[in-house]
Design a protein around this motif. Structure first.
Motif, PDB file in Angstrom:
ATOM      1  N   SER A 193      -3.322   4.664   6.243  1.00 39.36           N
ATOM      2  CA  SER A 193      -3.679   6.015   6.669  1.00 39.36           C
ATOM      3  C   SER A 193      -2.458   6.656   7.322  1.00 39.36           C
ATOM      4  O   SER A 193      -1.455   5.977   7.577  1.00 39.36           O
ATOM      5  CB  SER A 193      -4.865   5.992   7.635  1.00 39.36           C
ATOM      6  OG  SER A 193      -4.534   5.283   8.813  1.00 39.36           O
ATOM      7  N   THR A 208      -6.250  -1.020   4.858  1.00 37.80           N
ATOM      8  CA  THR A 208      -6.414   0.420   4.719  1.00 37.80           C
ATOM      9  C   THR A 208      -5.171   1.115   5.244  1.00 37.80           C
ATOM     10  O   THR A 208      -4.776   0.913   6.400  1.00 37.80           O
ATOM     11  CB  THR A 208      -7.633   0.920   5.493  1.00 37.80           C
ATOM     12  OG1 THR A 208      -8.811   0.249   5.027  1.00 37.80           O
ATOM     13  CG2 THR A 208      -7.815   2.424   5.300  1.00 37.80           C
ATOM     14  N   TYR A 235      -3.315   0.357  -3.579  1.00 32.91           N
ATOM     15  CA  TYR A 235      -3.177  -0.943  -2.935  1.00 32.91           C
ATOM     16  C   TYR A 235      -2.829  -2.010  -3.955  1.00 32.91           C
ATOM     17  O   TYR A 235      -3.262  -1.959  -5.114  1.00 32.91           O
ATOM     18  CB  TYR A 235      -4.487  -1.338  -2.253  1.00 32.91           C
ATOM     19  CG  TYR A 235      -4.894  -0.406  -1.143  1.00 32.91           C
ATOM     20  CD1 TYR A 235      -5.763   0.665  -1.396  1.00 32.91           C
ATOM     21  CD2 TYR A 235      -4.425  -0.579   0.156  1.00 32.91           C
ATOM     22  CE1 TYR A 235      -6.128   1.535  -0.390  1.00 32.91           C
ATOM     23  CE2 TYR A 235      -4.789   0.284   1.176  1.00 32.91           C
ATOM     24  CZ  TYR A 235      -5.646   1.335   0.886  1.00 32.91           C
ATOM     25  OH  TYR A 235      -6.013   2.193   1.902  1.00 32.91           O
ATOM     26  N   ALA A 279       0.838  -1.198   0.000  1.00 39.33           N
ATOM     27  CA  ALA A 279       0.000   0.000   0.000  1.00 39.33           C
ATOM     28  C   ALA A 279       0.873   1.249   0.000  1.00 39.33           C
ATOM     29  O   ALA A 279       1.998   1.230   0.494  1.00 39.33           O
ATOM     30  CB  ALA A 279      -0.921   0.017   1.216  1.00 39.33           C
ATOM     31  N   THR A 296      -4.432   7.093  -2.137  1.00 38.54           N
ATOM     32  CA  THR A 296      -3.972   5.791  -1.682  1.00 38.54           C
ATOM     33  C   THR A 296      -4.003   4.793  -2.832  1.00 38.54           C
ATOM     34  O   THR A 296      -4.814   4.915  -3.750  1.00 38.54           O
ATOM     35  CB  THR A 296      -4.841   5.244  -0.532  1.00 38.54           C
ATOM     36  OG1 THR A 296      -6.197   5.174  -0.959  1.00 38.54           O
ATOM     37  CG2 THR A 296      -4.748   6.137   0.699  1.00 38.54           C
ATOM     38  N   ILE A 323       0.474   5.753   0.377  1.00 40.38           N
ATOM     39  CA  ILE A 323      -0.374   6.896   0.683  1.00 40.38           C
ATOM     40  C   ILE A 323       0.381   8.172   0.342  1.00 40.38           C
ATOM     41  O   ILE A 323       1.573   8.295   0.617  1.00 40.38           O
ATOM     42  CB  ILE A 323      -0.829   6.873   2.155  1.00 40.38           C
ATOM     43  CG1 ILE A 323      -1.854   7.965   2.433  1.00 40.38           C
ATOM     44  CG2 ILE A 323       0.360   6.979   3.118  1.00 40.38           C
ATOM     45  CD1 ILE A 323      -2.588   7.772   3.758  1.00 40.38           C
TER      46      ILE A 323
END
Length: 116
Positions: free
Chosen positions: A71, A69, A60, A49, A58, A51
């Motif tokens: 963050s 997820t 993936y 991932a 974002t 960000i």
């Protein structure tokens, strides 16, 4: 100097959840994209991932899309990876990464093991 320190790994049963954290220092955290990579035994390291600097963008890997997820909290210089619906094939060492100041930096990694 740039430092990345991961935490939050461990042993979890299939279907379970974990949240990884990566505390960063030594660079202007809010100016750089951050990445989580993983490396399973006998396999190449792969990007899980990514960000963007402000957190609005974002990306993936297909293998984790919809379950993981990424963050970040720029006030804490920390990036997170929330991992849900974990599968045995998610077992790997997970690494935090940043390309900053013209080079790649890596954390020491945190082991995630998904097993019953």
């Amino acid at each position: 100097q740039v430092q990345l320190v991961e935490s939050g790994g461990g042993l979890v049963q299939p279907g379970g959840s974990l949240r990884l954290s990566c505390a960063a220092s030594g660079f202007t955290f809010s100016s750089y994209a951050m990445r989580w990579y993983r490396q399973a035994p006998g396999k190449e390291r792969e990007l899980a991932a990514r960000i963007g600097p402000a957190g609005g963008s974002t990306n993936y890997a297909d293998s984790v899309k919809g379950r993981f997820t990424i963050s970040r909290d720029n006030s804490k210089n920390t990036v997170y990876l929330q991992m849900n619906s974990l599968k045995p094939e998610d077992t790997a060492v997970y690494y935090c990464n940043v390309y900053a100041l013209s080079q790649d930096y890596w954390g020491q990694g945190t082991q995630v093991t998904v097993s019953s």
